[in-house]
Design an enzyme around this catalytic site. Structure first.
Site, PDB file in Angstrom:
ATOM      1  N   CYS A 168       1.159  -1.525  -0.427  1.00 17.85           N
ATOM      2  CA  CYS A 168      -0.219   0.398   0.118  1.00 17.85           C
ATOM      3  C   CYS A 168       0.714   0.957   0.079  1.00 17.85           C
ATOM      4  O   CYS A 168       1.687   1.858  -1.430  1.00 17.85           O
ATOM      5  CB  CYS A 168      -0.634   0.108   0.988  1.00 17.85           C
ATOM      6  SG  CYS A 168      -2.622   1.381   1.345  1.00 17.85           S
TER       7      CYS A 168
ATOM      8  N   HIS B 247      -3.919  -5.603   1.398  1.00 15.48           N
ATOM      9  CA  HIS B 247      -2.864  -5.938   2.333  1.00 15.48           C
ATOM     10  C   HIS B 247      -2.975  -7.548   2.755  1.00 15.48           C
ATOM     11  O   HIS B 247      -4.079  -8.329   3.789  1.00 15.48           O
ATOM     12  CB  HIS B 247      -3.495  -5.089   3.251  1.00 15.48           C
ATOM     13  CG  HIS B 247      -2.760  -3.559   3.233  1.00 15.48           C
ATOM     14  ND1 HIS B 247      -2.243  -3.241   3.901  1.00 15.48           N
ATOM     15  CD2 HIS B 247      -4.023  -2.461   2.526  1.00 15.48           C
ATOM     16  CE1 HIS B 247      -2.355  -1.490   3.968  1.00 15.48           C
ATOM     17  NE2 HIS B 247      -3.317  -1.284   3.021  1.00 15.48           N
TER      18      HIS B 247
ATOM     19  N   GLU C 178      -1.035  -8.639   4.898  1.00 10.65           N
ATOM     20  CA  GLU C 178      -0.847  -9.184   6.679  1.00 10.65           C
ATOM     21  C   GLU C 178      -2.268  -8.378   6.990  1.00 10.65           C
ATOM     22  O   GLU C 178      -2.275  -9.000   8.089  1.00 10.65           O
ATOM     23  CB  GLU C 178       0.253  -7.346   7.373  1.00 10.65           C
ATOM     24  CG  GLU C 178      -0.184  -6.224   7.106  1.00 10.65           C
ATOM     25  CD  GLU C 178      -0.630  -5.376   5.865  1.00 10.65           C
ATOM     26  OE1 GLU C 178      -0.790  -6.013   4.437  1.00 10.65           O
ATOM     27  OE2 GLU C 178      -1.181  -4.137   6.154  1.00 10.65           O
TER      28      GLU C 178
END
Lengths: 84, 223
Positions: B86, B194, B196
């Site tokens: 990002c 994302h 994560e």
């Protein structure tokens, strides 16, 4: 001498400009018909101490190229005036 | 154990998610403040999401001048795996470590939603444990995520297999549905979604593990 620098940063031709397009679509609602080609951008003003206007322009151009614009998608125009 | 440095800029806000994800796939994460001048002791580097330096001027425009970026450049040049997520992706494009640029989303809307991406190549540090065509559910959370580049760059990226991920449904106007790209050496990867945040089925998807476990595995052949 002190010179006033004006830098205009805008998206390169051909790069989509969603901000400009949105503004253009809003204009007819305000009664502005027949307005086309709206492009958005940013403007910066600062002062530079230099011997000559050419030198001041070179400093402004370098700042515009290295920081104020992303040359991948943006172009910049630098103008120099003698500070009042 | 693989040591992964997570770079923290003033304004980063996904560093703890990134660190937790790295730890969850069996590596060891450490925070690296943006004034660091050497990251050569790490096995991999992550630039996390957020708003580095407030995203003033343009996302990543100021972060690329943080001292750590010279160290990240040296690390990348020596073949070290670097991942930008990002805002980290935006920083890597501004720094010239990845081609192209991220501009405001088509429609000028901040997007925070699940998204599906498709693996385009497995020849990268991020995707070498996935398979071509694999669909992954990974959320997006950005305002400036519309990938753009000129025609010459695009042709070169296609020829050199640098498009890593594409959106199944383009959410932001990215050129050719591009969600993630890599450099010519395949050791620097940036993506807007994302991974994560997709580490547990409980939270909607664990597909991020496929990418991050590959990234920290260190088995990708360095060019």
């Amino acid at each position: 001498m002190t010179f006033s620098i004006f830098v205009e940063v805008s998206l390169r031709p051909g790069i989509a400009d969603p901000e400009g397009a949105t503004i253009e679509r809003a204009l007819p609602a305000l009664g502005f018909t027949g307005v086309n080609g709206v492009r958005s951008g940013k403007a910066f003003r600062f002062e530079v101490s230099a011997q000559t206007a050419e030198e001041a322009h070179a400093v402004g151009q370098s700042i515009a190229d290295r920081l104020l614009s992303n040359p991948v998608i943006e172009q910049s125009i630098v103008r120099v005036e003698v500070a009042a | 154990m693989t040591r992964v440095g997570v770079v923290v800029f003033p304004g980063s806000n996904c560093e703890y998610d990134a660190a937790a994800a790295v730890d969850a796939v069996g590596a060891h994460s450490e925070m690296v403040w943006h004034t660091a001048t050497d990251v050569s002791g790490f096995d991999a580097i992550i630039l996390p999401g957020g708003f580095a330096h407030g995203d003033y001027l343009r996302p990543g425009a100021l972060a690329r001048f943080s001292p750590v970026m010279e160290a990240v450049r040296d690390f990348a040049d020596s073949g070290g795996p670097v991942l930008g997520i990002c805002n980290g992706f935006q920083v890597l494009t501004e720094a010239g470590l990845l081609p192209g640029a991220l501009q405001k989303n088509r429609g000028l809307t901040f997007l925070c939603q699940p998204s599906r991406v498709r693996v385009v190549t497995t020849d990268s540090v991020l995707t070498h444990q996935s398979f071509v065509g694999q669909e992954l559910s990974i959320p997006i959370n950005h305002f400036s995520g519309s990938y753009t580049c000129d025609d010459l760059t695009y042709q070169s990226m296609v020829e050199k297999d640098q498009i890593v991920l594409r959106y199944v449904e383009n959410p932001n106007g990215s050129r050719d549905d591009i969600a993630g790209v890599c450099n010519e050496n395949k050791n620097v990867v940036g993506l807007m979604p994302h991974p994560e945040r997709s580490m547990s089925e409980l939270l909607g998807s664990a597909d991020g593990k496929i990418l991050l476990s590959g990234f920290v595995a260190g088995t990708f052949a360095r060019h």
